[in-house]
Design a protein around this motif. Sequence first.
Motif, PDB file in Angstrom:
ATOM      1  N   PRO A  35       0.809  -1.230   0.000  1.00  0.00           N
ATOM      2  CA  PRO A  35       0.000   0.000   0.000  1.00  0.00           C
ATOM      3  C   PRO A  35       0.842   1.281   0.000  1.00  0.00           C
ATOM      4  O   PRO A  35       0.454   2.274  -0.603  1.00  0.00           O
ATOM      5  N   ASP A  36       1.999   1.246   0.662  1.00  0.00           N
ATOM      6  CA  ASP A  36       2.857   2.436   0.677  1.00  0.00           C
ATOM      7  C   ASP A  36       3.413   2.729  -0.710  1.00  0.00           C
ATOM      8  O   ASP A  36       3.530   3.899  -1.114  1.00  0.00           O
ATOM      9  N   ALA A  37       3.756   1.668  -1.453  1.00  0.00           N
ATOM     10  CA  ALA A  37       4.250   1.857  -2.820  1.00  0.00           C
ATOM     11  C   ALA A  37       3.148   2.411  -3.716  1.00  0.00           C
ATOM     12  O   ALA A  37       3.388   3.272  -4.570  1.00  0.00           O
ATOM     13  N   ILE A  38       1.943   1.912  -3.510  1.00  0.00           N
ATOM     14  CA  ILE A  38       0.805   2.392  -4.303  1.00  0.00           C
ATOM     15  C   ILE A  38       0.566   3.873  -4.013  1.00  0.00           C
ATOM     16  O   ILE A  38       0.393   4.690  -4.930  1.00  0.00           O
ATOM     17  N   GLU A  39       0.538   4.236  -2.737  1.00  0.00           N
ATOM     18  CA  GLU A  39       0.302   5.621  -2.360  1.00  0.00           C
ATOM     19  C   GLU A  39       1.387   6.546  -2.909  1.00  0.00           C
ATOM     20  O   GLU A  39       1.097   7.647  -3.373  1.00  0.00           O
ATOM     21  N   ARG A  40       2.636   6.065  -2.883  1.00  0.00           N
ATOM     22  CA  ARG A  40       3.715   6.899  -3.413  1.00  0.00           C
ATOM     23  C   ARG A  40       3.586   7.049  -4.922  1.00  0.00           C
ATOM     24  O   ARG A  40       3.858   8.111  -5.477  1.00  0.00           O
ATOM     25  N   GLN A  41       3.133   5.969  -5.606  1.00  0.00           N
ATOM     26  CA  GLN A  41       2.967   6.068  -7.044  1.00  0.00           C
ATOM     27  C   GLN A  41       1.801   6.981  -7.405  1.00  0.00           C
ATOM     28  O   GLN A  41       1.795   7.612  -8.458  1.00  0.00           O
ATOM     29  N   LEU A  42       0.836   7.084  -6.519  1.00  0.00           N
ATOM     30  CA  LEU A  42      -0.269   8.022  -6.706  1.00  0.00           C
ATOM     31  C   LEU A  42       0.151   9.446  -6.334  1.00  0.00           C
ATOM     32  O   LEU A  42      -0.656  10.376  -6.445  1.00  0.00           O
ATOM     33  N   SER A  43       1.389   9.591  -5.881  1.00  0.00           N
ATOM     34  CA  SER A  43       1.952  10.869  -5.410  1.00  0.00           C
ATOM     35  C   SER A  43       1.139  11.440  -4.261  1.00  0.00           C
ATOM     36  O   SER A  43       0.979  12.647  -4.124  1.00  0.00           O
ATOM     37  N   HIS A  44       0.631  10.532  -3.412  1.00  0.00           N
ATOM     38  CA  HIS A  44       0.003  10.950  -2.158  1.00  0.00           C
ATOM     39  C   HIS A  44       1.101  11.029  -1.115  1.00  0.00           C
ATOM     40  O   HIS A  44       1.853  10.083  -0.912  1.00  0.00           O
ATOM     41  N   MET A  45       1.207  12.156  -0.457  1.00  0.00           N
ATOM     42  CA  MET A  45       2.275  12.331   0.510  1.00  0.00           C
ATOM     43  C   MET A  45       1.819  13.254   1.618  1.00  0.00           C
ATOM     44  O   MET A  45       1.209  14.289   1.357  1.00  0.00           O
ATOM     45  N   GLU A  46       2.102  12.859   2.839  1.00  0.00           N
ATOM     46  CA  GLU A  46       1.826  13.755   3.957  1.00  0.00           C
ATOM     47  C   GLU A  46       2.707  14.989   3.832  1.00  0.00           C
ATOM     48  O   GLU A  46       3.879  14.895   3.467  1.00  0.00           O
ATOM     49  N   ARG A  47       2.166  16.146   4.130  1.00  0.00           N
ATOM     50  CA  ARG A  47       2.921  17.393   3.970  1.00  0.00           C
ATOM     51  C   ARG A  47       4.180  17.398   4.827  1.00  0.00           C
ATOM     52  O   ARG A  47       5.183  18.001   4.457  1.00  0.00           O
ATOM     53  N   ALA A  96       6.075  15.048   5.223  1.00  0.00           N
ATOM     54  CA  ALA A  96       7.050  14.128   4.643  1.00  0.00           C
ATOM     55  C   ALA A  96       7.722  14.714   3.420  1.00  0.00           C
ATOM     56  O   ALA A  96       8.564  14.080   2.807  1.00  0.00           O
ATOM     57  N   VAL A  97       7.362  15.940   3.061  1.00  0.00           N
ATOM     58  CA  VAL A  97       7.883  16.532   1.832  1.00  0.00           C
ATOM     59  C   VAL A  97       9.396  16.659   1.867  1.00  0.00           C
ATOM     60  O   VAL A  97      10.074  16.418   0.884  1.00  0.00           O
ATOM     61  N   ARG A  98       9.961  17.016   3.028  1.00  0.00           N
ATOM     62  CA  ARG A  98      11.412  17.213   3.098  1.00  0.00           C
ATOM     63  C   ARG A  98      12.155  15.927   2.779  1.00  0.00           C
ATOM     64  O   ARG A  98      13.242  15.963   2.216  1.00  0.00           O
ATOM     65  N   GLY A  99      11.566  14.797   3.140  1.00  0.00           N
ATOM     66  CA  GLY A  99      12.235  13.528   2.865  1.00  0.00           C
ATOM     67  C   GLY A  99      11.715  12.866   1.620  1.00  0.00           C
ATOM     68  O   GLY A  99      11.769  11.652   1.498  1.00  0.00           O
ATOM     69  N   ALA A 100      11.220  13.677   0.692  1.00  0.00           N
ATOM     70  CA  ALA A 100      10.541  13.129  -0.484  1.00  0.00           C
ATOM     71  C   ALA A 100      11.445  12.214  -1.292  1.00  0.00           C
ATOM     72  O   ALA A 100      11.031  11.142  -1.729  1.00  0.00           O
ATOM     73  N   TYR A 101      12.708  12.616  -1.505  1.00  0.00           N
ATOM     74  CA  TYR A 101      13.560  11.810  -2.367  1.00  0.00           C
ATOM     75  C   TYR A 101      13.791  10.433  -1.756  1.00  0.00           C
ATOM     76  O   TYR A 101      13.625   9.411  -2.402  1.00  0.00           O
ATOM     77  N   THR A 102      14.152  10.414  -0.465  1.00  0.00           N
ATOM     78  CA  THR A 102      14.377   9.140   0.213  1.00  0.00           C
ATOM     79  C   THR A 102      13.115   8.302   0.182  1.00  0.00           C
ATOM     80  O   THR A 102      13.148   7.087  -0.049  1.00  0.00           O
ATOM     81  N   HIS A 103      11.972   8.970   0.379  1.00  0.00           N
ATOM     82  CA  HIS A 103      10.704   8.264   0.447  1.00  0.00           C
ATOM     83  C   HIS A 103      10.382   7.573  -0.873  1.00  0.00           C
ATOM     84  O   HIS A 103      10.056   6.390  -0.903  1.00  0.00           O
ATOM     85  N   HIS A 104      10.502   8.304  -1.974  1.00  0.00           N
ATOM     86  CA  HIS A 104      10.105   7.657  -3.225  1.00  0.00           C
ATOM     87  C   HIS A 104      11.178   6.694  -3.725  1.00  0.00           C
ATOM     88  O   HIS A 104      10.877   5.731  -4.407  1.00  0.00           O
ATOM     89  N   ALA A 105      12.428   6.921  -3.389  1.00  0.00           N
ATOM     90  CA  ALA A 105      13.478   5.998  -3.814  1.00  0.00           C
ATOM     91  C   ALA A 105      13.319   4.648  -3.125  1.00  0.00           C
ATOM     92  O   ALA A 105      13.611   3.605  -3.713  1.00  0.00           O
ATOM     93  N   LYS A 106      12.828   4.657  -1.923  1.00  0.00           N
ATOM     94  CA  LYS A 106      12.670   3.422  -1.159  1.00  0.00           C
ATOM     95  C   LYS A 106      11.738   2.438  -1.839  1.00  0.00           C
ATOM     96  O   LYS A 106      11.937   1.221  -1.784  1.00  0.00           O
ATOM     97  N   TYR A 107      10.707   2.954  -2.521  1.00  0.00           N
ATOM     98  CA  TYR A 107       9.701   2.087  -3.123  1.00  0.00           C
ATOM     99  C   TYR A 107       9.823   1.980  -4.641  1.00  0.00           C
ATOM    100  O   TYR A 107       8.949   1.410  -5.281  1.00  0.00           O
ATOM    101  N   LEU A 108      10.900   2.505  -5.225  1.00  0.00           N
ATOM    102  CA  LEU A 108      10.947   2.604  -6.677  1.00  0.00           C
ATOM    103  C   LEU A 108      10.924   1.242  -7.355  1.00  0.00           C
ATOM    104  O   LEU A 108      10.230   1.056  -8.363  1.00  0.00           O
TER     105      LEU A 108
END
Length: 412
Positions: free
Chosen positions: A355-367, A369-381
């Motif tokens: 579900p976290d990968a799906i949410e990231r692919q939908l570009s849903h992100m808690e505000r 979490a924006v500062r850690g955006a790169y780490t966040h999306h790289a984790k599930y790529l």
Amino acid sequence: MALTDTQVRNATAEDKDKWLSDANGLRLLVKRNGSKYWRLKYRFLGKQKTLAIGVYPEISLKEARQLTAQARNQIESGIDPSEHRKSEKISARENAGNLFSQITKDWWNHQKGTWKPDHANRVLLRLEQNAFPLIGNKPITEIRPQEIIKIARLTEDRGAPDVAQRVLQDIRRVFRYAVQHGLLETNPASELQGILKGRKTEHRASLPREELPLFLKALSEYQTKGRKLTQFAIELLILTFVRPGELRGAMWEEFDLEERVWRIPGERMKMGTDHIVPLSYQALIIIEEIRSISGAYPLLFPSERNRSQPMSDNTMRRAIFKLGYDGNEEGKSKANPHGFRATASSILNETGFNPDAIERQLSHMERNAVRGAYTHHAKYLDERKELMQWWADYLDSLKNPGVVVPIFSQQG
């Protein structure tokens, strides 16, 4: 004695300028070079004055007499025709800088720094397409509420009620800017709330899983009913399930086809952070088809009217409605471009993807979490690459029932 057409026509130049007199002070000046000018000699407040009526033959004898009569009426009403003409010229010069189109662009330039570029372009294009044809060349001081109402209702009547509401809001903001800058005393659009048909707020319609096969088949036949690029736009929208605005603004420079990714810059994203869209093999095929149509332009999906602007936000919606998915055809649900995000999310979650990968692919992100955006999306790529290819294969299986899609099993 009054002049005749023949006298005026045959008047010839001499070694110096000469005058031919008509009635009521109208005279014809014949210059040495042969040019002929109408002049009105009159007195106003005890002073002798002259008014230029026009040039012969552009202004005929009959027309010169009519203009003379108008000037005489002004004099009798206490108006100096020479001063009246000067004031008209001044007003014309002022109005040239106060056209609605010019004030709109001044307002837009003032505001655009507070908007994302994609949104700013949409606002200006919306006004250019809907308001400018009717009031763009009118001085802002001469525009009446009835004209604004006409714009809104014409937009609404062509099946774009949301656009009509936005256009009305945009026009109201342009006039507010004009009032704030001393160009107007009142805003003619300020009291127009409620003139459009009310609409119930509704969730964006999404197709249920069981209706996807029929929709995909209908979409594959859309090229016989409409623009091919629109079909490709909807197909790529379904494959990538990005937001419609993100797709419409897609630029060729954002795509790395060798790496099979589409990198959407943060300024075009709702949350303001860069977004990576892994591209399935099916998406690559469609992108190459799109390149054959729009590869010469910066945008994948340029407007037919202006190739430097993206296609209208209503283009895909109208195409989907043409396929019968407007909620009015028996056996078919209502659908719209944004709804495919919900459809994809539902099916991918039911299938067992993270579900976290799906949410990231939908570009849903808690505000937060924006500062850690790169780490966040790289984790599930890696997971997102897998789910995007599975999704494309799954859609193929719906269009072609004989295609077998590998069953995804969640790793425990």
